[in-house]
Write an enzyme that holds these catalytic residues in place. Structure first.
Site, PDB file in Angstrom:
ATOM      1  N   LYS A  27     -51.346  -3.177  16.066  1.00  0.00           N
ATOM      2  CA  LYS A  27     -50.681  -2.642  17.261  1.00  0.00           C
ATOM      3  C   LYS A  27     -49.559  -1.724  16.795  1.00  0.00           C
ATOM      4  O   LYS A  27     -48.699  -2.126  16.012  1.00  0.00           O
ATOM      5  CB  LYS A  27     -50.099  -3.776  18.105  1.00  0.00           C
ATOM      6  CG  LYS A  27     -49.453  -3.252  19.383  1.00  0.00           C
ATOM      7  CD  LYS A  27     -48.938  -4.391  20.247  1.00  0.00           C
ATOM      8  CE  LYS A  27     -47.556  -4.840  19.901  1.00  0.00           C
ATOM      9  NZ  LYS A  27     -46.465  -3.923  20.254  1.00  0.00           N
ATOM     10  N   ASP A  33     -43.225   6.265  34.155  1.00  0.00           N
ATOM     11  CA  ASP A  33     -42.614   7.533  34.606  1.00  0.00           C
ATOM     12  C   ASP A  33     -43.287   7.917  35.916  1.00  0.00           C
ATOM     13  O   ASP A  33     -44.080   7.135  36.448  1.00  0.00           O
ATOM     14  CB  ASP A  33     -42.809   8.608  33.506  1.00  0.00           C
ATOM     15  CG  ASP A  33     -41.733   9.690  33.562  1.00  0.00           C
ATOM     16  OD1 ASP A  33     -41.307  10.056  34.673  1.00  0.00           O
ATOM     17  OD2 ASP A  33     -41.332  10.191  32.497  1.00  0.00           O
ATOM     18  N   LYS A  46     -46.117   1.640  26.309  1.00  0.00           N
ATOM     19  CA  LYS A  46     -45.540   1.147  27.572  1.00  0.00           C
ATOM     20  C   LYS A  46     -45.004   2.273  28.452  1.00  0.00           C
ATOM     21  O   LYS A  46     -43.809   2.331  28.775  1.00  0.00           O
ATOM     22  CB  LYS A  46     -44.411   0.152  27.283  1.00  0.00           C
ATOM     23  CG  LYS A  46     -44.868  -1.113  26.561  1.00  0.00           C
ATOM     24  CD  LYS A  46     -43.750  -2.134  26.505  1.00  0.00           C
ATOM     25  CE  LYS A  46     -44.136  -3.421  25.847  1.00  0.00           C
ATOM     26  NZ  LYS A  46     -44.425  -3.342  24.406  1.00  0.00           N
ATOM     27  N   THR A  72     -42.304 -10.494  27.942  1.00  0.00           N
ATOM     28  CA  THR A  72     -42.183 -11.898  27.522  1.00  0.00           C
ATOM     29  C   THR A  72     -40.770 -12.211  27.002  1.00  0.00           C
ATOM     30  O   THR A  72     -40.454 -13.354  26.718  1.00  0.00           O
ATOM     31  CB  THR A  72     -43.237 -12.239  26.449  1.00  0.00           C
ATOM     32  OG1 THR A  72     -43.312 -11.157  25.529  1.00  0.00           O
ATOM     33  CG2 THR A  72     -44.599 -12.453  27.070  1.00  0.00           C
ATOM     34  N   ARG A  91     -43.653 -11.153  14.562  1.00  0.00           N
ATOM     35  CA  ARG A  91     -42.795 -11.813  13.580  1.00  0.00           C
ATOM     36  C   ARG A  91     -43.359 -13.100  13.019  1.00  0.00           C
ATOM     37  O   ARG A  91     -42.964 -13.521  11.929  1.00  0.00           O
ATOM     38  CB  ARG A  91     -41.403 -12.025  14.192  1.00  0.00           C
ATOM     39  CG  ARG A  91     -40.619 -10.715  14.272  1.00  0.00           C
ATOM     40  CD  ARG A  91     -39.467 -10.770  15.225  1.00  0.00           C
ATOM     41  NE  ARG A  91     -39.906 -10.773  16.601  1.00  0.00           N
ATOM     42  CZ  ARG A  91     -39.075 -10.667  17.654  1.00  0.00           C
ATOM     43  NH1 ARG A  91     -37.779 -10.546  17.454  1.00  0.00           N
ATOM     44  NH2 ARG A  91     -39.555 -10.666  18.879  1.00  0.00           N
ATOM     45  N   ASP A 108     -49.237   0.792  21.768  1.00  0.00           N
ATOM     46  CA  ASP A 108     -48.418   0.123  22.793  1.00  0.00           C
ATOM     47  C   ASP A 108     -47.158   0.940  23.080  1.00  0.00           C
ATOM     48  O   ASP A 108     -46.079   0.640  22.568  1.00  0.00           O
ATOM     49  CB  ASP A 108     -48.057  -1.275  22.246  1.00  0.00           C
ATOM     50  CG  ASP A 108     -47.252  -2.099  23.224  1.00  0.00           C
ATOM     51  OD1 ASP A 108     -47.327  -1.835  24.439  1.00  0.00           O
ATOM     52  OD2 ASP A 108     -46.550  -3.029  22.761  1.00  0.00           O
TER      53      ASP A 108
HETATM   54  O1  C5P Z   1     -42.505 -10.311  16.850  1.00  0.00           O
HETATM   55  P1  C5P Z   1     -43.195 -10.697  18.099  1.00  0.00           P
HETATM   56  O2  C5P Z   1     -44.439 -11.507  17.898  1.00  0.00           O
HETATM   57  O3  C5P Z   1     -42.271 -11.311  19.114  1.00  0.00           O
HETATM   58  O4  C5P Z   1     -43.698  -9.282  18.612  1.00  0.00           O
HETATM   59  C1  C5P Z   1     -44.114  -9.025  19.843  1.00  0.00           C
HETATM   60  C2  C5P Z   1     -44.723  -7.663  19.890  1.00  0.00           C
HETATM   61  O5  C5P Z   1     -45.353  -7.583  21.146  1.00  0.00           O
HETATM   62  C3  C5P Z   1     -43.704  -6.522  19.821  1.00  0.00           C
HETATM   63  O6  C5P Z   1     -44.374  -5.421  19.198  1.00  0.00           O
HETATM   64  C4  C5P Z   1     -43.439  -6.193  21.268  1.00  0.00           C
HETATM   65  O7  C5P Z   1     -43.199  -4.831  21.491  1.00  0.00           O
HETATM   66  C5  C5P Z   1     -44.760  -6.584  21.939  1.00  0.00           C
HETATM   67  N1  C5P Z   1     -44.675  -7.009  23.334  1.00  0.00           N
HETATM   68  C6  C5P Z   1     -43.942  -8.098  23.787  1.00  0.00           C
HETATM   69  N2  C5P Z   1     -43.912  -8.413  25.112  1.00  0.00           N
HETATM   70  C7  C5P Z   1     -44.582  -7.708  25.999  1.00  0.00           C
HETATM   71  C8  C5P Z   1     -45.342  -6.606  25.558  1.00  0.00           C
HETATM   72  C9  C5P Z   1     -45.379  -6.303  24.210  1.00  0.00           C
HETATM   73  O8  C5P Z   1     -43.343  -8.793  22.989  1.00  0.00           O
HETATM   74  N3  C5P Z   1     -44.585  -8.059  27.273  1.00  0.00           N
END
Ligand code: C5P
Length: 235
Positions: free
Chosen positions: A31, A63, A60, A119, A211, A58
């Site tokens: 991603k 606009d 997002k 999230t 992460r 991604d």
């Molecule tokens: O590090 P972690 O697992 O928390 O990463 C989450 C990834 O998912 C990040 O790249 C973040 O931009 C993406 N994301 C998110 N929540 C959303 C949409 C995308 O955490 N609702």
């Protein structure tokens, strides 16, 4: 559907590539988010494709509908698997996003995925800061239904919302779930985290892994552990 994308949340390509090489993640689905794309641009997508990585872009988008349509037309030319918009942009914006994707596609149109409530947001953020009343899960399901009616192929949501969303939009509407952590991991800024096993049990289609792998003491082992849990014991 059961797929898993590794979030390449790195400041530049050299670091992302070093991570992929060092931890034996060559060719895995990735991603690409704003951080890396805004630094490296569309050429990065070509490099990743040359190396065989399926790509979820991604960015997002959020606009006015015409701008999103034109941006999606250009994004579609990159020929990636999935792209994102914010469902909060409303039905016309989502419809125009889809129109742009279809107009610009070189082969199969990328799947259009709508972000519901991030999230990283909880009831405090939604109710008090954004002044959207009600329950976060119900609001995520409402936004997913809006996206579904407007032509999106799926929604980004937390694992706890997958069943509600599938009920509202049907089983073929894709549930893409970030905020994935192995047991014992730090949850960082995610407010509605879940394990891969729980995501599978709840019917998620696509895992986004950040992460949990990137900050693991052994990223390659963590990646394989997530695959194993996601596939119910089968690597
Ligand atoms: O590090 P972690 O697992 O928390 O990463 C989450 C990834 O998912 C990040 O790249 C973040 O931009 C993406 N994301 C998110 N929540 C959303 C949409 C995308 O955490 N609702």
């Amino acid at each position: 559907m059961r797929e898993m994308y590794l979030a390449l949340d790195f400041p530049e390509w050299e670091e992302a590539r070093a991570f992929i090489d060092t931890h034996d993640l060559y060719g895995v689905p990735v991603k690409v988010g704003m951080e890396l794309f805004y630094r490296e641009g569309p050429l990065l997508i070509e490099k990743l494709k040359e190396d065989g990585h399926p790509i979820f872009l991604d960015l997002k988008l959020h606009d006015i509908p015409t701008t999103v349509m034109k941006a999606m037309k250009n994004i579609a030319r990159l020929d990636v698997d999935m792209v994102t918009v914010h469902a909060l942009g409303g039905s016309e914006m989502i419809r125009k996003a889809k129109e742009g994707l279809m107009a610009g596609s070189v082969s199969d149109s990328p799947k259009l995925i709508a972000v519901t409530m991030l999230t990283s947001a909880d009831a405090k953020v939604m109710n008090h800061e954004l002044r959207i009343s009600g329950d976060v899960g119900n609001h995520a399901a409402h936004l997913a239904a809006l996206a579904h009616q407007s032509g999106a192929d799926g929604a980004v949501c937390s694992v706890g919302e997958v069943q509600k969303i599938k009920k509202a939009c049907g089983l073929s509407f894709l549930a893409v779930t970030p905020g994935i952590r192995l047991k014992g991991d730090s949850v960082d800024d995610q407010k509605r985290p879940s394990t891969p096993g729980n995501a599978r049990a709840n019917g998620a289609d696509v895992l986004v892994l950040g992460r949990a792998v990137r900050n693991a003491p052994n990223p390659s082992a963590a990646y394989n552990k997530v695959i194993e849990e996601w596939n119910d014991g089968n690597v």
